[in-house]
Design a protein around this motif. Structure first.
Motif, PDB file in Angstrom:
ATOM      1  N   PRO A 215       0.834  -1.211   0.000  1.00 58.20           N
ATOM      2  CA  PRO A 215       0.000   0.000   0.000  1.00 58.20           C
ATOM      3  C   PRO A 215       0.865   1.256   0.000  1.00 58.20           C
ATOM      4  CG  PRO A 215      -0.760  -1.570   1.655  1.00 58.20           C
ATOM      5  CD  PRO A 215       0.547  -2.088   1.148  1.00 58.20           C
ATOM      6  N   ARG A 216       0.357   2.291  -0.667  1.00 61.22           N
ATOM      7  CA  ARG A 216       1.129   3.534  -0.780  1.00 61.22           C
ATOM      8  C   ARG A 216       1.462   4.118   0.590  1.00 61.22           C
ATOM      9  NH1 ARG A 216       2.308   7.680  -4.247  1.00 61.22           N
ATOM     10  NH2 ARG A 216       2.219   9.801  -3.404  1.00 61.22           N
ATOM     11  N   ARG A 217       0.526   4.035   1.520  1.00 67.25           N
ATOM     12  CA  ARG A 217       0.764   4.578   2.860  1.00 67.25           C
ATOM     13  C   ARG A 217       1.942   3.883   3.527  1.00 67.25           C
ATOM     14  NH1 ARG A 217      -2.394   7.249   6.699  1.00 67.25           N
ATOM     15  NH2 ARG A 217      -1.853   6.803   8.866  1.00 67.25           N
ATOM     16  N   ARG A 218       2.003   2.558   3.372  1.00 69.67           N
ATOM     17  CA  ARG A 218       3.094   1.812   3.993  1.00 69.67           C
ATOM     18  C   ARG A 218       4.417   2.103   3.300  1.00 69.67           C
ATOM     19  NH1 ARG A 218       3.374  -4.772   4.991  1.00 69.67           N
ATOM     20  NH2 ARG A 218       5.367  -4.750   6.138  1.00 69.67           N
ATOM     21  N   VAL A 219       4.394   2.275   1.995  1.00 67.76           N
ATOM     22  CA  VAL A 219       5.624   2.596   1.261  1.00 67.76           C
ATOM     23  C   VAL A 219       6.179   3.940   1.727  1.00 67.76           C
ATOM     24  CG1 VAL A 219       6.570   3.155  -1.008  1.00 67.76           C
ATOM     25  CG2 VAL A 219       4.995   1.225  -0.759  1.00 67.76           C
ATOM     26  N   VAL A 220       5.284   4.907   1.888  1.00 66.59           N
ATOM     27  CA  VAL A 220       5.724   6.244   2.279  1.00 66.59           C
ATOM     28  C   VAL A 220       6.247   6.260   3.707  1.00 66.59           C
ATOM     29  CG1 VAL A 220       4.967   8.614   2.694  1.00 66.59           C
ATOM     30  CG2 VAL A 220       4.201   7.398   0.641  1.00 66.59           C
ATOM     31  N   ILE A 221       5.498   5.675   4.643  1.00 68.15           N
ATOM     32  CA  ILE A 221       5.859   5.766   6.059  1.00 68.15           C
ATOM     33  C   ILE A 221       6.982   4.789   6.421  1.00 68.15           C
ATOM     34  CG2 ILE A 221       5.021   5.455   8.417  1.00 68.15           C
ATOM     35  CD1 ILE A 221       2.300   6.387   7.486  1.00 68.15           C
ATOM     36  N   ARG A 222       6.830   3.541   5.982  1.00 70.00           N
ATOM     37  CA  ARG A 222       7.774   2.504   6.415  1.00 70.00           C
ATOM     38  C   ARG A 222       9.099   2.559   5.661  1.00 70.00           C
ATOM     39  NH1 ARG A 222       6.691  -2.548   8.821  1.00 70.00           N
ATOM     40  NH2 ARG A 222       8.681  -3.328   9.633  1.00 70.00           N
ATOM     41  N   HIS A 223       9.073   2.888   4.399  1.00 74.91           N
ATOM     42  CA  HIS A 223      10.290   2.851   3.588  1.00 74.91           C
ATOM     43  C   HIS A 223      10.817   4.252   3.257  1.00 74.91           C
ATOM     44  CE1 HIS A 223       9.939  -1.516   2.891  1.00 74.91           C
ATOM     45  NE2 HIS A 223       8.634  -1.290   2.845  1.00 74.91           N
ATOM     46  N   LEU A 224       9.981   5.065   2.629  1.00 77.58           N
ATOM     47  CA  LEU A 224      10.456   6.365   2.139  1.00 77.58           C
ATOM     48  C   LEU A 224      10.764   7.329   3.281  1.00 77.58           C
ATOM     49  CD1 LEU A 224      11.040   8.259  -0.199  1.00 77.58           C
ATOM     50  CD2 LEU A 224       8.593   8.768  -0.327  1.00 77.58           C
ATOM     51  N   LEU A 225       9.808   7.534   4.176  1.00 76.66           N
ATOM     52  CA  LEU A 225       9.975   8.518   5.234  1.00 76.66           C
ATOM     53  C   LEU A 225      11.084   8.120   6.195  1.00 76.66           C
ATOM     54  CD1 LEU A 225       9.016  11.118   6.559  1.00 76.66           C
ATOM     55  CD2 LEU A 225       7.300   9.795   7.801  1.00 76.66           C
ATOM     56  N   ARG A 226      11.170   6.852   6.523  1.00 75.43           N
ATOM     57  CA  ARG A 226      12.157   6.402   7.505  1.00 75.43           C
ATOM     58  C   ARG A 226      13.581   6.702   7.041  1.00 75.43           C
ATOM     59  NH1 ARG A 226      12.193   0.406  10.311  1.00 75.43           N
ATOM     60  NH2 ARG A 226      13.981   0.747  11.702  1.00 75.43           N
ATOM     61  N   ASN A 227      13.857   6.439   5.778  1.00 77.12           N
ATOM     62  CA  ASN A 227      15.199   6.691   5.253  1.00 77.12           C
ATOM     63  C   ASN A 227      15.437   8.175   4.976  1.00 77.12           C
ATOM     64  OD1 ASN A 227      16.648   3.949   4.605  1.00 77.12           O
ATOM     65  ND2 ASN A 227      14.504   3.666   4.067  1.00 77.12           N
ATOM     66  N   SER A 228      14.378   8.921   4.750  1.00 74.02           N
ATOM     67  CA  SER A 228      14.533  10.340   4.435  1.00 74.02           C
ATOM     68  C   SER A 228      14.712  11.200   5.671  1.00 74.02           C
ATOM     69  CB  SER A 228      13.300  10.834   3.651  1.00 74.02           C
ATOM     70  OG  SER A 228      13.134  10.099   2.456  1.00 74.02           O
ATOM     71  N   LEU A 229      14.438  10.646   6.852  1.00 69.37           N
ATOM     72  CA  LEU A 229      14.479  11.453   8.067  1.00 69.37           C
ATOM     73  C   LEU A 229      15.873  11.612   8.661  1.00 69.37           C
ATOM     74  CD1 LEU A 229      11.302  10.445  10.112  1.00 69.37           C
ATOM     75  CD2 LEU A 229      11.788  12.582   8.941  1.00 69.37           C
ATOM     76  N   ILE A 230      16.865  10.886   8.139  1.00 67.95           N
ATOM     77  CA  ILE A 230      18.199  10.957   8.742  1.00 67.95           C
ATOM     78  C   ILE A 230      18.755  12.384   8.724  1.00 67.95           C
ATOM     79  CG2 ILE A 230      20.604  10.214   8.467  1.00 67.95           C
ATOM     80  CD1 ILE A 230      19.596   7.457   7.787  1.00 67.95           C
ATOM     81  N   PRO A 231      18.782  13.089   7.591  1.00 69.01           N
ATOM     82  CA  PRO A 231      19.278  14.486   7.642  1.00 69.01           C
ATOM     83  C   PRO A 231      18.375  15.402   8.452  1.00 69.01           C
ATOM     84  CG  PRO A 231      18.382  13.981   5.471  1.00 69.01           C
ATOM     85  CD  PRO A 231      18.455  12.690   6.210  1.00 69.01           C
ATOM     86  N   VAL A 232      17.084  15.121   8.485  1.00 70.28           N
ATOM     87  CA  VAL A 232      16.153  15.956   9.254  1.00 70.28           C
ATOM     88  C   VAL A 232      16.411  15.790  10.752  1.00 70.28           C
ATOM     89  CG1 VAL A 232      13.731  16.450   9.716  1.00 70.28           C
ATOM     90  CG2 VAL A 232      14.443  15.751   7.425  1.00 70.28           C
ATOM     91  N   VAL A 233      16.617  14.540  11.194  1.00 66.20           N
ATOM     92  CA  VAL A 233      16.911  14.280  12.604  1.00 66.20           C
ATOM     93  C   VAL A 233      18.217  14.954  13.003  1.00 66.20           C
ATOM     94  CG1 VAL A 233      17.555  12.469  14.233  1.00 66.20           C
ATOM     95  CG2 VAL A 233      15.581  12.155  12.751  1.00 66.20           C
ATOM     96  N   THR A 234      19.198  14.942  12.107  1.00 67.62           N
ATOM     97  CA  THR A 234      20.463  15.616  12.382  1.00 67.62           C
ATOM     98  C   THR A 234      20.236  17.104  12.627  1.00 67.62           C
ATOM     99  OG1 THR A 234      21.640  14.041  10.979  1.00 67.62           O
ATOM    100  CG2 THR A 234      22.763  16.096  11.496  1.00 67.62           C
ATOM    101  N   PHE A 235      19.446  17.731  11.775  1.00 73.24           N
ATOM    102  CA  PHE A 235      19.181  19.163  11.922  1.00 73.24           C
ATOM    103  C   PHE A 235      18.415  19.451  13.208  1.00 73.24           C
ATOM    104  CE2 PHE A 235      16.420  22.836  11.382  1.00 73.24           C
ATOM    105  CZ  PHE A 235      17.328  23.816  10.995  1.00 73.24           C
ATOM    106  N   ILE A 236      17.360  18.691  13.478  1.00 75.78           N
ATOM    107  CA  ILE A 236      16.539  18.938  14.664  1.00 75.78           C
ATOM    108  C   ILE A 236      17.352  18.698  15.931  1.00 75.78           C
ATOM    109  CG2 ILE A 236      14.521  18.159  15.957  1.00 75.78           C
ATOM    110  CD1 ILE A 236      13.127  17.614  13.329  1.00 75.78           C
ATOM    111  N   GLY A 237      18.188  17.663  15.923  1.00 75.22           N
ATOM    112  CA  GLY A 237      18.993  17.377  17.106  1.00 75.22           C
ATOM    113  C   GLY A 237      19.939  18.510  17.455  1.00 75.22           C
TER     114      GLY A 237
END
Length: 307
Positions: A215-237
């Motif tokens: 499902p598109r929702r699972r692709v976005v949240i489980r795969h796409l978003l999880r890997n895309s958050l690494i630079p975002v977490v770095t900035f927020i931290g």
């Protein structure tokens, strides 16, 4: 993982001493703090000598630093020139700024990441262009302008909020100041998330997940978003410490007696004990935030392992 954490903690020791030493040296070249304790008139030599001896300012700078650091490890951050313990000022200021920072971080995470995901998945469409323009406008406007405008419109003209935050600073009164404090960082989080989502959306693992019929929702949240958050977490931290230390403007506008207010008063009155004490805690916050960010990498990306 345990060995990595221990190694990182050991690496923090020279960073901590180096940062506090630089701050201590910079604060001590601001001027003569004793000169401002006697009001408009100049202190007589006997009184000035007594005050310098009382606050330890008659000793060499290196000796003052060693004495200060020795007291810090016993929980003594010194005494302000008004006779109040710096730890007492911290006990009243840090809880307020922590609440303000939490509100700002929540705005960054919820609004910034949500807008970033929406625009990243719709790259090149009108919603993407609109959000990019809005974030650019927010980044271009100084924080003091945003704060004063919201205070004037929401607090004075429309009466939706209190123009000044009460001394207790409850969460409901910190919503607008938190939004002002997070405005620039929120725009950066949005743009960073948008870029990361747009790049990873074309990756092979995303195409594979779609081809498997997930499902598109699972692709976005489980795969796409999880890997895309690494630079975002770095900035927020790294932004956590920046928000706590950079809240001077926001706290001045909304009359919030937090860390920024105390730092401003300490710099204005050349109160070195207050400034160095508060900055010492902020250095520890920066170091702890960076360590937590590094550990979160392994949670977001299972391929990352620490030896």
């Amino acid at each position: 993982m345990g060995r990595y954490v221990i190694r990182r903690l050991l690496q923090m020791i020279p960073v901590f001493f180096g940062a506090t030493l630089l701050i201590f040296l910079m604060v001590n070249v601001m001027g003569d703090p004793i000169a401002g304790l006697c009001g408009e008139r100049q202190c007589d030599p006997a009184t000035a000598a007594q005050l310098r001896s009382e606050f330890g300012l008659d000793k060499p700078v290196w000796q003052q630093y060693l004495t200060y650091m020795g007291n810090v490890f016993t929980g003594d951050f010194g005494t302000a020139f008004n006779g109040q313990k710096v730890t007492e000022l911290m006990a009243t200021a840090f809880p307020i700024t922590i609440r303000l920072t939490v509100v700002a971080i929540v705005f960054e995470v919820v609004i910034g990441i949500s807008l970033g995901v929406v625009t990243g998945l719709r790259r090149g469409r009108p919603v993407d262009t609109t959000v990019l323009i809005l974030t650019l406008v927010v980044i271009s406007i100084p924080t003091f302008v945003t704060g004063l405008l919201l205070q004037l419109l929401l607090g004075v003209e429309w009466g939706l909020i209190k123009p000044s935050v009460s001394p207790e600073a409850p969460f409901n009164e910190l919503l607008v100041p938190g939004l002002v404090l997070a405005s620039v960082s929120l725009a950066y989080v949005t743009r960073l998330t948008r870029t990361s989502i747009a790049e990873n959306a074309r990756a092979d693992y995303v195409r594979t997940a779609v081809a498997k019929g997930l499902p598109r929702r699972r692709v976005v949240i489980r795969h796409l978003l999880r890997n895309s958050l690494i630079p975002v977490v770095t900035f927020i931290g790294t932004d956590v410490g920046a928000l706590m230390g950079g809240a001077i403007v926001t706290e001045r506008i909304f009359n919030i007696h937090g860390v920024g207010y105390q730092l401003y008063q300490g710099i204005l009155r050349q109160n070195s004990q207050t400034v160095v004490g508060f900055v010492t805690i902020l250095v520890l916050v920066f170091l702890a935030a960076n360590l937590i960010v590094d550990l979160l990498y392994a949670v977001l990306d299972p391929r990352i392992r620490y030896a």
